[in-house]
Scaffold this motif. Structure first.
Motif: not given
Length: 157
Positions: A82-91, A119-128
């Motif tokens: 599992x991963x959590x990426x704060x301030x991810x590259x939203x593009x 699999x990943x989901x983008x939500x605002x500044x965070x990606x999980x």
């Protein structure tokens, strides 16, 4: 723009670098026939979409995010990585091609780890999301010699 040492290293893992496709190029060509794009920074969604016309997969340099704990990876029973990426590259929310996040890579020793995003989901500044961790040696062997990436889990016979 000057090419970083990381970018040169990743391109060198392929069998050929700078593959021209029309007026664009892919960073490297893998033994399996795939074209890879190595990226050291976030891109706008439109640029991600445009580059996907000439590339088969993304390799993203996330080492700084991992070092600063903005990108965290952990194993969960029955789920894998599992991963959590704060301030991810939203593009990259529009990316349709497979993505590999470079978590660690020592260019001098070749040691490091990559996360193959499943699999990943983008939500605002965070990606999980979820993924599978691979060693740098396994990534290099896959890119250069088409040795399949393995899950590291025992094979049931």
């Amino acid at each position: 723009m000057t090419e970083s040492g990381w970018h040169k290293e990743i391109k060198g893992w392929g069998v050929e670098a700078e593959i021209r496709i029309g007026n664009r190029r892919a960073d490297c060509y893998l033994r399996c026939g795939k074209r890879a794009e190595a990226q050291c920074r976030g891109l706008p969604s439109a640029e991600v979409t445009a580059r996907e016309a000439h590339t088969d997969l993304w390799i993203l340099n996330c080492r700084a995010a991992f070092r600063s704990s903005r990108l965290a990876v952990w194993e969960a029973p029955d789920l894998g990585g599992l991963f959590r990426w704060d301030h991810s590259w939203q593009g990259f929310a529009v990316a349709k091609r497979p993505v590999y996040l470079n978590l660690e890579l020592n260019i001098h020793t070749g040691q490091g780890r990559f996360l193959e995003v499943t699999a990943w989901t983008f939500d605002g500044y965070r990606t999980v999301g979820t993924g599978q961790v691979h060693t740098a040696a396994a990534m290099r062997s896959w890119m250069r010699y088409d040795i399949p990436l393995t899950t590291g889990k025992p094979t049931v016979r």
